[in-house]
Design a protein around this motif. Structure first.
Motif, short mmCIF file in Angstrom:
data_model
loop_
_atom_site.label_atom_id
_atom_site.label_comp_id
_atom_site.label_asym_id
_atom_site.label_seq_id
_atom_site.Cartn_x
_atom_site.Cartn_y
_atom_site.Cartn_z
N VAL A 141 26.04 83.49 -25.52
CA VAL A 141 26.29 82.87 -26.83
C VAL A 141 25.90 81.40 -26.71
N GLU A 142 24.61 81.20 -26.88
CA GLU A 142 23.98 79.88 -26.84
C GLU A 142 22.96 79.85 -27.96
N GLU A 143 22.64 78.66 -28.39
CA GLU A 143 21.74 78.52 -29.54
C GLU A 143 20.42 79.27 -29.37
N ASN A 144 19.86 79.24 -28.19
CA ASN A 144 18.55 79.89 -28.00
C ASN A 144 18.62 81.42 -27.97
N TRP A 156 33.46 91.45 -31.96
CA TRP A 156 33.91 90.48 -30.95
C TRP A 156 32.80 89.48 -30.66
N LEU A 157 31.57 89.97 -30.50
CA LEU A 157 30.41 89.10 -30.23
C LEU A 157 30.17 88.15 -31.41
N ILE A 158 30.19 88.68 -32.63
CA ILE A 158 29.95 87.83 -33.80
C ILE A 158 31.05 86.78 -33.94
N SER A 159 32.29 87.15 -33.63
CA SER A 159 33.37 86.16 -33.72
C SER A 159 33.16 85.03 -32.72
N GLU A 160 32.70 85.35 -31.53
CA GLU A 160 32.42 84.31 -30.53
C GLU A 160 31.26 83.42 -30.98
N CYS A 161 30.24 84.04 -31.58
CA CYS A 161 29.13 83.25 -32.12
C CYS A 161 29.63 82.29 -33.20
N LEU A 184 26.83 94.33 -25.22
CA LEU A 184 27.42 93.42 -26.21
C LEU A 184 28.42 92.46 -25.56
N VAL A 185 29.25 92.97 -24.67
CA VAL A 185 30.25 92.11 -24.02
C VAL A 185 29.56 91.11 -23.09
#
Length: 185
Positions: free
Chosen positions: A103-106, A132-137, A95-96
């Motif tokens: 965290v890119e569109e594709n 944390w991942l969703i917040s960065e997205c 996840l990290v």
């Protein structure tokens, strides 16, 4: 000292089991200094020493540069395996690394599908890794991430922690934070 001598010394050191926290961190930093193919061969061996959030996050940060240069190959060889691992911190590493390197569109569709698949995991550090991942997205792709959040399978705790992590960011404006607080479960 020639580069080859330097690499031999690194591999000589990392061949030993680390005796303490500092040695685990040093081992991770040294693995990150190896050329990509050598890093790959040592990567899994480091996972058995990653047993808290700091060794996870520091290791991921250290190897991020080499992974970003070999993003597709690493994705195919490691990311799915990490996310399907039984071990809490192996999943968190996945996840990290997604947060740091993908965290890119594709990759958004993959990220959202995988976080939904992981939504039944109860381990604290897996749930925090998802948040944390969703917040960065959200910070990079607010519209797509909001659409995902509103239809996600995330349990209440993880959903709300994702909102909280987004609202903690200085990169999100006040009005958006207010909207997000209203969609909490």
């Amino acid at each position: 000292m020639k580069v080859r001598d330097y690499l031999d010394k690194i591999e000589e050191f990392i061949a030993f089991s680390p005796a303490n926290y500092e040695a685990v961190l040093l081992r991770g930093f040294l693995i990150a200094r190896l050329p990509y193919t050598q890093m790959l061969s040592w990567f899994d061996s480091q996972l058995k020493y990653v047993d808290d959030w700091s060794t996870c996050d520091i290791f991921c940060s250290a190897i991020g540069k080499v992974i970003r240069k070999n993003k597709e190959d690493f994705f195919e060889k490691k990311i799915r395996k990490l996310l399907n691992d039984e071990r809490e911190f192996a999943v968190r590493v996945g996840l990290v690394l997604l947060k740091c390197c993908y965290v890119e569109e594709n990759y958004l569709r993959f990220i959202f599908e995988e976080t939904d698949k992981l939504s039944s995991r109860e381990e604290y550090y897996v749930k925090m890794g998802i948040a944390w991942l969703i917040s960065e997205c959200f910070i990079k792709y607010p519209s797509a991430t909001m659409d995902y959040l509103l239809k996600s399978k995330l349990p209440t705790w993880t959903f709300n922690k994702s909102i909280s992590k987004i609202c903690d960011s200085y990169r999100v404006d006040k009005e958006t934070k207010e909207l997000l607080r209203r969609v909490r479960k």
